[in-house]
Write a protein that holds these residues in place. Structure first.
Motif, mmCIF file in Angstrom:
data_model
loop_
_atom_site.group_PDB
_atom_site.id
_atom_site.type_symbol
_atom_site.label_atom_id
_atom_site.label_comp_id
_atom_site.label_asym_id
_atom_site.label_seq_id
_atom_site.Cartn_x
_atom_site.Cartn_y
_atom_site.Cartn_z
ATOM 1 N N THR A 8 0.823 -1.204 0.000
ATOM 2 C CA THR A 8 0.000 0.000 0.000
ATOM 3 C C THR A 8 0.858 1.255 0.000
ATOM 4 O OG1 THR A 8 -0.141 0.017 2.410
ATOM 5 C CG2 THR A 8 -1.874 -1.154 1.226
ATOM 6 N N GLY A 9 0.238 2.362 -0.368
ATOM 7 C CA GLY A 9 0.840 3.685 -0.273
ATOM 8 C C GLY A 9 2.231 3.788 -0.856
ATOM 9 N N THR A 10 3.115 4.370 -0.054
ATOM 10 C CA THR A 10 4.482 4.606 -0.487
ATOM 11 C C THR A 10 5.206 3.299 -0.803
ATOM 12 O OG1 THR A 10 4.527 6.562 0.916
ATOM 13 C CG2 THR A 10 6.632 5.772 0.127
ATOM 14 N N LEU A 11 4.847 2.231 -0.103
ATOM 15 C CA LEU A 11 5.481 0.941 -0.402
ATOM 16 C C LEU A 11 5.172 0.500 -1.825
ATOM 17 C CD1 LEU A 11 4.971 -1.065 2.902
ATOM 18 C CD2 LEU A 11 7.069 -0.068 2.012
ATOM 19 N N CYS A 84 0.292 -8.697 3.700
ATOM 20 C CA CYS A 84 0.141 -7.270 3.447
ATOM 21 C C CYS A 84 1.315 -6.501 4.028
ATOM 22 C CB CYS A 84 -1.162 -6.758 4.062
ATOM 23 S SG CYS A 84 -2.621 -7.627 3.498
ATOM 24 N N PHE A 85 1.910 -5.644 3.218
ATOM 25 C CA PHE A 85 3.010 -4.784 3.642
ATOM 26 C C PHE A 85 2.458 -3.362 3.776
ATOM 27 C CE2 PHE A 85 5.019 -8.397 1.766
ATOM 28 C CZ PHE A 85 6.252 -8.535 2.365
ATOM 29 N N HIS A 86 2.633 -2.745 4.947
ATOM 30 C CA HIS A 86 2.124 -1.400 5.235
ATOM 31 C C HIS A 86 3.243 -0.548 5.815
ATOM 32 C CE1 HIS A 86 -2.009 -2.956 5.019
ATOM 33 N NE2 HIS A 86 -1.596 -3.957 5.774
ATOM 34 N N LEU A 87 3.060 0.746 5.754
ATOM 35 C CA LEU A 87 3.960 1.656 6.475
ATOM 36 C C LEU A 87 3.523 1.726 7.922
ATOM 37 C CD1 LEU A 87 4.484 4.597 4.003
ATOM 38 C CD2 LEU A 87 6.089 2.809 4.628
ATOM 39 N N ALA A 88 4.507 1.771 8.806
ATOM 40 C CA ALA A 88 4.227 1.865 10.251
ATOM 41 C C ALA A 88 3.637 3.215 10.593
ATOM 42 C CB ALA A 88 5.515 1.641 11.034
#
Length: 88
Positions: A8-11, A84-88
Motif C-alpha cells: 500500500t501507499g508509499t510501499l 500485506c506490507f504497510h507503512l508503520a
C-alpha cells in the motif's frame, strides 16, 4: 505454493506494484516472498521493504486474517496466504 502480496501507499510506489502473486517453496518465509517479488519486479522491491536481512523500521507486515497476525522476515507463510506490507 502461492502467496498473494498486497503493498500500500508509499510501499507500492517504492516497489512498483500494489498486488502480486508469487510462487515460493513450501517452507518459505516473508523474506523468501520479498526475494520472489524482487525477482519479478526488480531490486527496488527488496530495498523498499528490507534493510539488510530485517524489515525497514517503517514497514509492518501482517498475514491477512481476522486478527491481522503480525509477521517478521523469518515468519513462515502458507499456501494461499495473503501477506500485506504497510507503512508503520
Amino acid at each position: 505454493m502461492d502467496v498473494e502480496v498486497k503493498l500500500t501507499g508509499t510501499l507500492a510506489a517504492r516497489t512498483g506494484t500494489h498486488r502480486a502473486r508469487v510462487g515460493v517453496a513450501a517452507d518459505a518465509t516473508v523474506e523468501d516472498v520479498v526475494e520472489s517479488l524482487a525477482d519479478e519486479f526488480g531490486p527496488q522491491v527488496r530495498a523498499g521493504v528490507l534493510e539488510g536481512s530485517r524489515l525497514r523500521t517503517d514497514t509492518v507486515v501482517v498475514r491477512e486474517s481476522t486478527d491481522g497476525e503480525p509477521l517478521s522476515v523469518g515468519s513462515r507463510v502458507h499456501d494461499g496466504d495473503t501477506v500485506c506490507f504497510h507503512l508503520a
